[in-house]
Design an enzyme around this catalytic site. Sequence first.
Site, PDB file in Angstrom:
ATOM      1  N   ILE A 105      -0.364   4.216   3.541  1.00  0.00           N
ATOM      2  CA  ILE A 105       0.233   5.012   4.618  1.00  0.00           C
ATOM      3  C   ILE A 105       1.707   5.313   4.350  1.00  0.00           C
ATOM      4  O   ILE A 105       2.266   6.272   4.859  1.00  0.00           O
ATOM      5  CB  ILE A 105       0.023   4.305   5.980  1.00  0.00           C
ATOM      6  CG1 ILE A 105       0.293   5.257   7.155  1.00  0.00           C
ATOM      7  CG2 ILE A 105       0.880   3.060   6.099  1.00  0.00           C
ATOM      8  CD1 ILE A 105      -0.180   4.740   8.482  1.00  0.00           C
ATOM      9  N   ASN A 153      -3.742   7.647   6.776  1.00  0.00           N
ATOM     10  CA  ASN A 153      -3.852   6.631   7.805  1.00  0.00           C
ATOM     11  C   ASN A 153      -5.342   6.385   8.007  1.00  0.00           C
ATOM     12  O   ASN A 153      -6.020   7.115   8.714  1.00  0.00           O
ATOM     13  CB  ASN A 153      -3.203   7.135   9.096  1.00  0.00           C
ATOM     14  CG  ASN A 153      -3.335   6.144  10.239  1.00  0.00           C
ATOM     15  OD1 ASN A 153      -3.992   5.117  10.114  1.00  0.00           O
ATOM     16  ND2 ASN A 153      -2.708   6.455  11.346  1.00  0.00           N
ATOM     17  N   THR A 154      -5.848   5.354   7.340  1.00  0.00           N
ATOM     18  CA  THR A 154      -7.296   5.158   7.359  1.00  0.00           C
ATOM     19  C   THR A 154      -7.803   4.696   8.713  1.00  0.00           C
ATOM     20  O   THR A 154      -8.974   4.864   9.021  1.00  0.00           O
ATOM     21  CB  THR A 154      -7.726   4.118   6.313  1.00  0.00           C
ATOM     22  OG1 THR A 154      -7.071   2.896   6.622  1.00  0.00           O
ATOM     23  CG2 THR A 154      -7.371   4.568   4.935  1.00  0.00           C
ATOM     24  N   CYS A 187      -6.584  -5.721   1.115  1.00  0.00           N
ATOM     25  CA  CYS A 187      -5.846  -6.814   0.487  1.00  0.00           C
ATOM     26  C   CYS A 187      -4.489  -7.021   1.151  1.00  0.00           C
ATOM     27  O   CYS A 187      -3.702  -6.081   1.243  1.00  0.00           O
ATOM     28  CB  CYS A 187      -5.648  -6.537  -0.986  1.00  0.00           C
ATOM     29  SG  CYS A 187      -7.193  -6.353  -1.866  1.00  0.00           S
ATOM     30  N   ASP A 215      -1.000  -5.944   6.667  1.00  0.00           N
ATOM     31  CA  ASP A 215       0.100  -6.327   7.549  1.00  0.00           C
ATOM     32  C   ASP A 215      -0.432  -7.315   8.592  1.00  0.00           C
ATOM     33  O   ASP A 215      -1.356  -6.996   9.333  1.00  0.00           O
ATOM     34  CB  ASP A 215       0.626  -5.056   8.235  1.00  0.00           C
ATOM     35  CG  ASP A 215       1.953  -5.293   8.923  1.00  0.00           C
ATOM     36  OD1 ASP A 215       2.237  -6.450   9.264  1.00  0.00           O
ATOM     37  OD2 ASP A 215       2.692  -4.304   9.124  1.00  0.00           O
ATOM     38  N   GLU A 235       0.979  -8.433  -3.932  1.00  0.00           N
ATOM     39  CA  GLU A 235       1.143  -9.479  -2.927  1.00  0.00           C
ATOM     40  C   GLU A 235       0.559 -10.786  -3.431  1.00  0.00           C
ATOM     41  O   GLU A 235       1.120 -11.861  -3.207  1.00  0.00           O
ATOM     42  CB  GLU A 235       0.461  -9.083  -1.615  1.00  0.00           C
ATOM     43  CG  GLU A 235       1.286  -8.217  -0.695  1.00  0.00           C
ATOM     44  CD  GLU A 235       2.600  -8.848  -0.264  1.00  0.00           C
ATOM     45  OE1 GLU A 235       2.594  -9.998   0.183  1.00  0.00           O
ATOM     46  OE2 GLU A 235       3.628  -8.175  -0.396  1.00  0.00           O
TER      47      GLU A 235
END
EC number: 2.1.1.33
Lengths: 284, 504
Positions: A126, A160-161, A180, A183, A260
């Site tokens: 996004i 924006n899925t 994965c 947020d 991450e």
Amino acid sequence: MAAKKNKKQKREDYRAAMKQDDVLTMPRKKFYRQRAHANPFSDHQLVYPPHPDQMDWSTLYPAYVAQEESQPEATPSSTTEDLSAPVKVKKLTQDVEVADIGCGFGGLLIALAPVMPQTLVLGLEIRVSVTQFVEDRIKVLRRQNEESKAYQNVSVLRANTMKFLPNFFRQGQLSKIFICFPDPHFKARKHKQRIVSTTLNSEYAYAVRPGGVVYTITDVPDLHGWMVQHFEAHPMFERVGVEEQEGDPCVEIMRNATEEGKKVERNKGEKFVALFRRLEDPVF
Amino acid sequence: MIVPYHLLQASGSVIFAAQEVDILSFNTSMEHLSTWKYPVKATETPSELAADAEASATVEAPPTPEGPPTKRRRTENDEKEAQAGDAGTPNSTNGQKKGRFHNKPQPVNLSNEKPFINCLLATANGSHVIAATGSDKTIWVFEHDGSGNLKQLSQRAMPKRPCSLTLTTDQKTILSADKFGDVYALPLLPSAEPTLPPTVQSLPSRSATPASAPIPFKPQANDKTVHTKRNLKALENQKISMELSLKAAAEKSAEESQPAFEHTLLLGHVSMLTAITVAPGIGATGEKREWIITADRDEHVRVSRGIPQAYFIEGFCLGHEDFVSRLCVVPGREELLVSGGGDDDVFLWRWKEKQLLGRANILEEIKNTIEPELTKVAVSRLKGLSLASGETVVAVICEKIPAVVLFTLVEDTLKHTATYSLKEQGVPLDVELLPNDNLLVSIDTTEGKPDAAAPFLVLTRNGPDSWDQKPVVDVPAGETELNGEEMQKLLYTTESLRKMSDFD
């Protein structure tokens, strides 16, 4: 203030330089950083097709464009098209089958590319700058591997899925979805912005074919609990057993190849993995 | 001035009309039968005053560090500022960063805080009437005695503001689509026993943690998930302050927990829902089934299975390029669906196949006869009317356009039959079918000629595109505390669904 401006200028210069056709050096993250959170409820300046059939995949996967005689393309504009003449888009020889939702800086995509060379993998992100980074990264990788034709099967898209997944994918088009290190939205008030929720899982069940798998990983125990709770509460998904989970090569990649994942490793954090299989359509 | 009647619902030989927060009933000759008055208004608003006081208190008090800050509401001034910003006029606030505390406390215009009926619905047999009011998020159910008298049976405050209501085909369950994007099922008549089969379980809501025993506070983050010095310190502080406020928070959450009545979360969009409807059909096993069709502000029309498989998405009717605001299943041809919104066209679908059958351009029709300069329309009413003559008519009203556009269903296409101009009278708000195939149109007369001001028009067709009109003047004028501007804001909400980027 002057320093700040300078930084902005540097960024712009760098990104402009990356647009050149002959760049062979990998892009550097520091010129693409962006605040880690985006509000999924707001109307960003998003580009998305009104219908998956009108999605032009040819620019994302140029090596897979089907050889057809194609007419000059009508740009998908707001002008009303006649039903008899729907928007013509160049067809691909195969469909995207794997989606990495919230692909971030693209570590998973790059790692998956050689593992599933026959499959088209799409990253969805996004944040504009981060998407641009992945785009540049893939561009350079493709250029570096021009002879082996590697990395032609991965691409990235800004989207924006949470709102527009069905605009890109038809029913049952995907075999795998990766989520994965999403947020975590720690505050209770922000939980509604989490990318996994039972009502939203219906859309994942729509896009994934029966037998397909949704992969989740996070370093936040509570988010892991939330994702497991919300997927298990959904009648279209069942959790994949530990044995099968550990036997899946994608799990290892997901643990170690994502940016991450590496960061959590460095900080000696824990990683929680959960896989969910899409069940057969119930009879109605 | 007559307070406009903005919603119409025919039920047998009785016509219900919503006037601000009251529901009035009329017979088919438009003679007034009875009125249900919104309770707060009748009892000289002690609770409303309390609500006002509360609202202003929350606005003026700085957000307390412990509890979540109260929802920031869009105020009059915000809007003006935004508009000024859009127009590109020099504005001191333009360069400023938009922070949460940027707006100083100021008297809030609570026009959108006044209750206002935004849905009106009757059961097929006319035994019950259902209404939803905005701001207090309440769904009201009334018993109807068949001659226009309403008796209030229940009043249920939903977790979020309902935007659209419908009934399942068995007429026993209300489906409420809300502003947050969720669809709830609630029994028409609350009873001790659950009315839904026990196999139907409410999905966990993303907006509210399920009510359970107060969990001892545990921070969501830990020293393995946050690393920077500042974040670690914040985490430490969070622990201390949360422990202190834990008790108070637990008490508060017990108060604010889920409504006590039975309501089941069926499905949800990540978008504001604008319309919901139920369409009957035949399932794979040959049994009678029904499907729930929902529309949202992000151009989607979603077809989900009916209860108990509402979690299963059959597909999407995709093709809209702007918001969808209204849906209607064509009466007598239930396999067909009409959808309309911010696009120039209304769309005709075979919803089960997700197949677009055709588009009918309303903008062109209105440009041809009413306003040649028009550039966009927002469909505010879309009604499928099954005439006694056997014809099926789809009536379309666009926001603030003084016309009713009529289409006739001819096999699988919508054929434009008439654009009935109401330039003299004002702006139509709603349309409903009367016996003898007459159309009843309710009108906002504020923009019409004063001498032609009638809140209702009865249209009688005497030719393919020729109509007789009969104004209905002798109706209760109603009284309102709203000024003209506030009323306009409450009446015309569809255009505001359009995304700002479209104005560029």
